[in-house]
Design an enzyme around this catalytic site. Structure first.
Site, PDB file in Angstrom:
ATOM      1  CD  GLU A  13       6.240   2.000  -2.839  1.00  0.00           C
ATOM      2  OE1 GLU A  13       5.288   1.445  -2.257  1.00  0.00           O
ATOM      3  OE2 GLU A  13       6.627   3.165  -2.579  1.00  0.00           O
ATOM      4  N   GLY A  31      -5.506   6.955  -1.957  1.00  0.00           N
ATOM      5  CA  GLY A  31      -4.646   7.957  -2.584  1.00  0.00           C
ATOM      6  C   GLY A  31      -4.773   9.311  -1.924  1.00  0.00           C
ATOM      7  CB  ALA A  68      -0.516  13.336  -5.315  1.00  0.00           C
ATOM      8  NE  ARG A  74      19.049   7.663  -4.596  1.00  0.00           N
ATOM      9  CZ  ARG A  74      19.871   8.212  -5.489  1.00  0.00           C
ATOM     10  NH1 ARG A  74      20.880   7.505  -5.972  1.00  0.00           N
ATOM     11  NH2 ARG A  74      19.697   9.449  -5.905  1.00  0.00           N
TER      12      ARG A  74
END
Length: 286
Positions: free
Chosen positions: A11, A102, A45, A267
């Protein structure tokens, strides 16, 4: 553990700046040779990253051989607006969506309120997406219960509704207790859920961040002790985090898990190191 018998997915989140864009693409480039089954791109969001999510997913399609999965939520959008977003993804070549209820924007408080002309929940969103196009759909699962759920049974019933509406698999919120994950799998099976439930793995980069994002996730005392004194030592902290996450994955592997989903935070080093420890090796390119 047999080398090469696991599958991984990663992700990412859409970048806000040019520097973050560079960091994201460095991470994607480093992780691509591990041949992930898909890579997902999050959605902020209140739909705050809508265009950036679309731009990132579109670039993945154009410039890589990876399979992108675009996150999509019900927040602050009518059904017509979501139909338009879904159509744009289909036209761009996206075939996998991660459908989520969400979280509301911080300014709106912590309570989710459906858009008056929108989808009330993730199950309705899944059904709406499926009615539009034949997407492969992933949804969220919570081994330690969603903070808004009335109880564990209601939370599990919500997961079943999402899968019955057309989702192919669930991806869990991160966790640190293998017992919690396996108990959840047992309960899901007893409830008639047979779709894959991928464990979401979050390497610890910062304990403050983990606490902020944890919701109902238990942070065990042994994990806190492992990272004690490393707040100002990023190098050792990263090494300890990789070993701790790999140990969690190995315990899941021993329990029969072969698919792992990593929250990379854009990362590559942590996820790559964990995959290396799990026996996954890059494929030769060219």
């Amino acid at each position: 553990m047999q080398p090469g018998d696991i599958s991984v997915s990663f992700e990412f989140f859409p970048p806000k700046t040019e520097k973050m864009e560079t960091q994201l693409w460095e991470a994607i480039t480093q992780l691509a040779p591990l041949s992930p089954s898909f890579v997902s791109v999050t959605y902020g969001a209140g739909g705050s990253t809508r265009e950036r999510t679309h731009a990132t997913v579109s670039r993945i399609i154009r410039e890589t051989d990876l399979v992108p999965a675009a996150h999509l939520t019900c927040v602050a959008a009518s059904k017509a607006q979501i139909d338009e977003i879904v159509d744009r993804y289909w036209e761009a070549g996206v075939r996998h969506i991660v459908a989520l209820r969400g979280d509301p924007p911080p300014a709106d408080g912590s309570i989710f309120v459906p858009h008056p002309e929108g989808y009330a929940n993730a199950a309705d969103l899944v059904a709406g997406i499926k009615a539009r196009h034949e997407f492969d759909i992933s949804v969220a699962a919570y081994p330690e219960i969603h903070p808004d759920a009335a109880n564990a049974e209601a939370d599990l019933d919500n997961l079943k509704r999402k899968l019955d509406a057309g989702a192919s698999r669930a991806i869990t919120q991160f966790f640190f207790s293998t017992d919690a994950y396996f108990r959840f799998l047992d309960k899901a099976l007893a409830a008639g859920i047979t779709a894959p439930i991928l464990p979401g793995i979050m390497p610890v980069t910062s304990f403050a961040a983990i606490r902020r994002m944890s919701g109902n996730t238990e942070i065990p005392a042994w994990l806190e002790a492992m990272f004690e004194g490393l707040d100002d030592r990023p190098g050792p902290r990263a090494l300890v985090a990789a070993v701790a996450a790999a140990d969690l994955c190995k315990r899941l592997y021993d329990g029969g898990v072969r698919d792992f989903h990593f929250y990379t935070l854009n990362r590559a080093e942590q996820a790559y190191a964990i995959c290396q420890l799990l026996g996954l090796r890059p494929k030769e390119i060219g």
